[in-house]
Design a protein around this motif. Structure first.
Motif, PDB file in Angstrom:
ATOM      1  N   PHE A 133       1.199   5.334  -2.717  1.00  0.00           N
ATOM      2  CA  PHE A 133       0.550   4.143  -2.159  1.00  0.00           C
ATOM      3  C   PHE A 133      -0.068   3.266  -3.253  1.00  0.00           C
ATOM      4  N   ALA A 134      -0.418   3.868  -4.391  1.00  0.00           N
ATOM      5  CA  ALA A 134      -0.907   3.061  -5.517  1.00  0.00           C
ATOM      6  C   ALA A 134       0.223   2.178  -6.037  1.00  0.00           C
ATOM      7  N   VAL A 135       1.415   2.769  -6.161  1.00  0.00           N
ATOM      8  CA  VAL A 135       2.590   1.999  -6.603  1.00  0.00           C
ATOM      9  C   VAL A 135       2.894   0.893  -5.588  1.00  0.00           C
ATOM     10  N   LEU A 136       2.816   1.262  -4.311  1.00  0.00           N
ATOM     11  CA  LEU A 136       3.093   0.286  -3.245  1.00  0.00           C
ATOM     12  C   LEU A 136       2.089  -0.867  -3.277  1.00  0.00           C
ATOM     13  N   ALA A 137       0.824  -0.518  -3.525  1.00  0.00           N
ATOM     14  CA  ALA A 137      -0.211  -1.565  -3.595  1.00  0.00           C
ATOM     15  C   ALA A 137       0.077  -2.513  -4.756  1.00  0.00           C
ATOM     16  N   LEU A 138       0.434  -1.957  -5.919  1.00  0.00           N
ATOM     17  CA  LEU A 138       0.738  -2.803  -7.084  1.00  0.00           C
ATOM     18  C   LEU A 138       1.972  -3.658  -6.814  1.00  0.00           C
ATOM     19  N   LEU A 139       2.928  -3.083  -6.104  1.00  0.00           N
ATOM     20  CA  LEU A 139       4.148  -3.826  -5.758  1.00  0.00           C
ATOM     21  C   LEU A 139       3.819  -5.023  -4.858  1.00  0.00           C
ATOM     22  N   VAL A 140       3.024  -4.773  -3.829  1.00  0.00           N
ATOM     23  CA  VAL A 140       2.675  -5.860  -2.895  1.00  0.00           C
ATOM     24  C   VAL A 140       1.841  -6.927  -3.626  1.00  0.00           C
ATOM     25  N   ILE A 141       0.920  -6.473  -4.485  1.00  0.00           N
ATOM     26  CA  ILE A 141       0.108  -7.434  -5.241  1.00  0.00           C
ATOM     27  C   ILE A 141       1.022  -8.272  -6.148  1.00  0.00           C
ATOM     28  N   GLY A 142       1.984  -7.612  -6.784  1.00  0.00           N
ATOM     29  CA  GLY A 142       2.939  -8.334  -7.640  1.00  0.00           C
ATOM     30  C   GLY A 142       3.697  -9.402  -6.858  1.00  0.00           C
ATOM     31  N   GLN A 143       4.121  -9.049  -5.651  1.00  0.00           N
ATOM     32  CA  GLN A 143       4.842 -10.024  -4.806  1.00  0.00           C
ATOM     33  C   GLN A 143       3.934 -11.181  -4.420  1.00  0.00           C
ATOM     34  N   MET A 183      -7.597   4.553  -1.344  1.00  0.00           N
ATOM     35  CA  MET A 183      -7.396   4.462  -2.797  1.00  0.00           C
ATOM     36  C   MET A 183      -6.662   3.170  -3.170  1.00  0.00           C
ATOM     37  N   ALA A 184      -5.652   2.827  -2.365  1.00  0.00           N
ATOM     38  CA  ALA A 184      -4.898   1.587  -2.626  1.00  0.00           C
ATOM     39  C   ALA A 184      -5.825   0.371  -2.489  1.00  0.00           C
ATOM     40  N   ALA A 185      -6.736   0.446  -1.535  1.00  0.00           N
ATOM     41  CA  ALA A 185      -7.714  -0.645  -1.360  1.00  0.00           C
ATOM     42  C   ALA A 185      -8.622  -0.726  -2.587  1.00  0.00           C
ATOM     43  N   TYR A 186      -9.060   0.418  -3.103  1.00  0.00           N
ATOM     44  CA  TYR A 186      -9.931   0.428  -4.297  1.00  0.00           C
ATOM     45  C   TYR A 186      -9.213  -0.212  -5.488  1.00  0.00           C
ATOM     46  N   ILE A 187      -7.940   0.143  -5.664  1.00  0.00           N
ATOM     47  CA  ILE A 187      -7.156  -0.425  -6.778  1.00  0.00           C
ATOM     48  C   ILE A 187      -7.089  -1.952  -6.621  1.00  0.00           C
ATOM     49  N   SER A 188      -6.815  -2.392  -5.399  1.00  0.00           N
ATOM     50  CA  SER A 188      -6.707  -3.832  -5.150  1.00  0.00           C
ATOM     51  C   SER A 188      -8.034  -4.535  -5.458  1.00  0.00           C
ATOM     52  N   PHE A 189      -9.136  -3.940  -4.998  1.00  0.00           N
ATOM     53  CA  PHE A 189     -10.432  -4.595  -5.213  1.00  0.00           C
ATOM     54  C   PHE A 189     -10.864  -4.501  -6.684  1.00  0.00           C
ATOM     55  N   PHE A 190     -10.387  -3.475  -7.381  1.00  0.00           N
ATOM     56  CA  PHE A 190     -10.660  -3.430  -8.824  1.00  0.00           C
ATOM     57  C   PHE A 190      -9.963  -4.611  -9.507  1.00  0.00           C
ATOM     58  N   SER A 226      -4.858 -12.826  -4.782  1.00  0.00           N
ATOM     59  CA  SER A 226      -3.718 -12.057  -4.261  1.00  0.00           C
ATOM     60  C   SER A 226      -4.151 -10.621  -3.983  1.00  0.00           C
ATOM     61  N   SER A 227      -4.898 -10.048  -4.903  1.00  0.00           N
ATOM     62  CA  SER A 227      -5.336  -8.655  -4.750  1.00  0.00           C
ATOM     63  C   SER A 227      -6.309  -8.513  -3.585  1.00  0.00           C
ATOM     64  N   ALA A 228      -7.141  -9.536  -3.351  1.00  0.00           N
ATOM     65  CA  ALA A 228      -8.117  -9.464  -2.257  1.00  0.00           C
ATOM     66  C   ALA A 228      -7.412  -9.343  -0.912  1.00  0.00           C
ATOM     67  N   GLU A 229      -6.365 -10.149  -0.728  1.00  0.00           N
ATOM     68  CA  GLU A 229      -5.646 -10.106   0.554  1.00  0.00           C
ATOM     69  C   GLU A 229      -5.028  -8.719   0.765  1.00  0.00           C
ATOM     70  N   VAL A 230      -4.400  -8.194  -0.293  1.00  0.00           N
ATOM     71  CA  VAL A 230      -3.767  -6.873  -0.205  1.00  0.00           C
ATOM     72  C   VAL A 230      -4.841  -5.798   0.040  1.00  0.00           C
ATOM     73  N   GLY A 231      -5.981  -5.938  -0.629  1.00  0.00           N
ATOM     74  CA  GLY A 231      -7.077  -4.984  -0.447  1.00  0.00           C
ATOM     75  C   GLY A 231      -7.572  -4.963   0.991  1.00  0.00           C
ATOM     76  N   VAL A 232      -7.649  -6.137   1.603  1.00  0.00           N
ATOM     77  CA  VAL A 232      -8.107  -6.205   3.001  1.00  0.00           C
ATOM     78  C   VAL A 232      -7.094  -5.514   3.918  1.00  0.00           C
ATOM     79  N   VAL A 233      -5.804  -5.714   3.641  1.00  0.00           N
ATOM     80  CA  VAL A 233      -4.773  -5.059   4.458  1.00  0.00           C
ATOM     81  C   VAL A 233      -4.924  -3.534   4.355  1.00  0.00           C
ATOM     82  N   PHE A 234      -5.086  -3.017   3.132  1.00  0.00           N
ATOM     83  CA  PHE A 234      -5.206  -1.563   2.959  1.00  0.00           C
ATOM     84  C   PHE A 234      -6.519  -1.025   3.543  1.00  0.00           C
TER      85      PHE A 234
END
Lengths: 62, 256
Positions: free
Chosen positions: B221-231, B74-81, B104-112
């Motif tokens: 994990f959605a919050v965590l994904a947004l946090l990492v993307i923000g960073q 789900m966190a990956a989906y949010i990142s790729f969205f 930035s979101s692509a890198e995080v999406g790949v990690v998730f």
């Protein structure tokens, strides 16, 4: 045969280790860029000081 | 501008004060999610039966991997969205800040996605007796991972024209996103796969405690994904500022 609880342990460990390592690398890259920025800003400030040889701030920061 | 891209228009993203809120939510969410997933939620009898059929051992504990595996996806989906949205807005507005959001979101999406694939394999070993199967959902997820690995390779290869690279990457970012509906509907279109359709629109087939734990884990994990993307966005904005300053200084030096 591997006890199933070890798979659970491995999954949670991998997830948190990878996420922490990733956050750590981001923080390290941020710190490195911040250092470079500060250094550059010091250079600009030095060039703009009366003894410095640089142009006024309005020309450097475009 | 020399680098072929417009100056960052940071606007809403410049303060990123919402990152503090995300940190706070993560600090509350992570221990709560771990307690619910590892202690509170009951072991699933259906999954224990599946494990028994595959391995001959009646042990439902491996099902607890589910509370980290599904939220990773789900966190990956949010990142790729966000890659999709950032890419669309970049192509439309040509503002570099949207390109920064996308990359930035692509890198995080790949990690998730990587973590979803790893946790899936770790769940597959005790449940199916194998770490991988060419199940439709798994295969489409692997394709998604490969698409965004290609996206990151395109970004790092770059070339001399950042605007063109950003444009090509935006197209790939948009096209790649269309793999996600395929992953989601794979279990409906090709039902003979390994993944059960656990939550439908009409009813949830999970017991309430398990569903509650799953929802908390997904939100955490959605919050965590947004946090990492923000960073990551903050990092890219600082890098952009540094590069602009260096370009301006070089220009000053070379000026007569």
């Amino acid at each position: 045969m591997i006890p199933h609880v070890l798979y659970v342990l491995a999954a949670y460990t991998v997830v948190w280790l990878v996420l922490l390592a990733y956050l750590f690398t981001i923080a390290r890259r941020q710190a490195s860029i911040r250092r470079e920025l500060e250094e550059l800003q010091r250079t600009v400030a030095h060039r703009q000081s009366p003894g410095g040889s640089g142009p006024p701030a309005s020309r450097v920061r475009q | 501008m020399e680098r072929g891209l417009s100056q960052p228009k940071t606007g809403v993203l410049s303060t990123l004060g919402w990152l503090d809120l995300l940190w706070l939510l993560s600090l509350v969410g992570i221990p709560t999610m771990l307690y619910l997933a590892l202690v509170w939620a009951p072991e699933d009898a259906v999954m224990a039966e599946l494990v028994y059929r595959a391995t001959g051992v009646r042990d439902g504990v491996a099902q607890r991997i589910f509370y980290t595996h599904v939220p990773m996806a789900m966190a990956a989906y949010i990142s790729f969205f966000l890659v999709f949205l950032g890419s669309l807005l970049y192509l439309w507005r040509r503002q570099i800040v949207w390109d920064i959001v996308a990359r930035s979101s692509a890198e995080v999406g790949v990690v998730f996605t990587t973590l979803a694939l790893i946790t899936g394999s770790l769940w597959g070993m005790p449940t199916w007796g194998a770490p991988w199967a060419w199940d439709a959902r798994l295969t489409f997820t692997l394709v998604l991972w490969l698409i965004y690995i290609a996206y990151l390779m395109l970004r790092s290869a770059g070339g001399g024209n950042p605007a063109r690279t950003a444009r090509y990457a935006a197209v790939l970012g948009i096209v790649g996103f269309f793999d996600i509906p395929l992953i989601h509907w794979a279990v409906v279109i090709i039902p003979e796969g390994m993944h059960p359709f656990i939550v439908s629109e009409s009813r949830a087939s999970l017991p309430p405690e398990m569903l509650f734990t799953l929802i908390v884990a997904i939100l955490t994990f959605a919050v965590l994904a947004l946090l990492v993307i923000g960073q990551r966005i903050r990092l890219e904005l600082a890098r952009e500022e540094l590069e602009n300053l260096q370009v301006a200084m070089d220009r000053e030096r070379s000026a007569p």
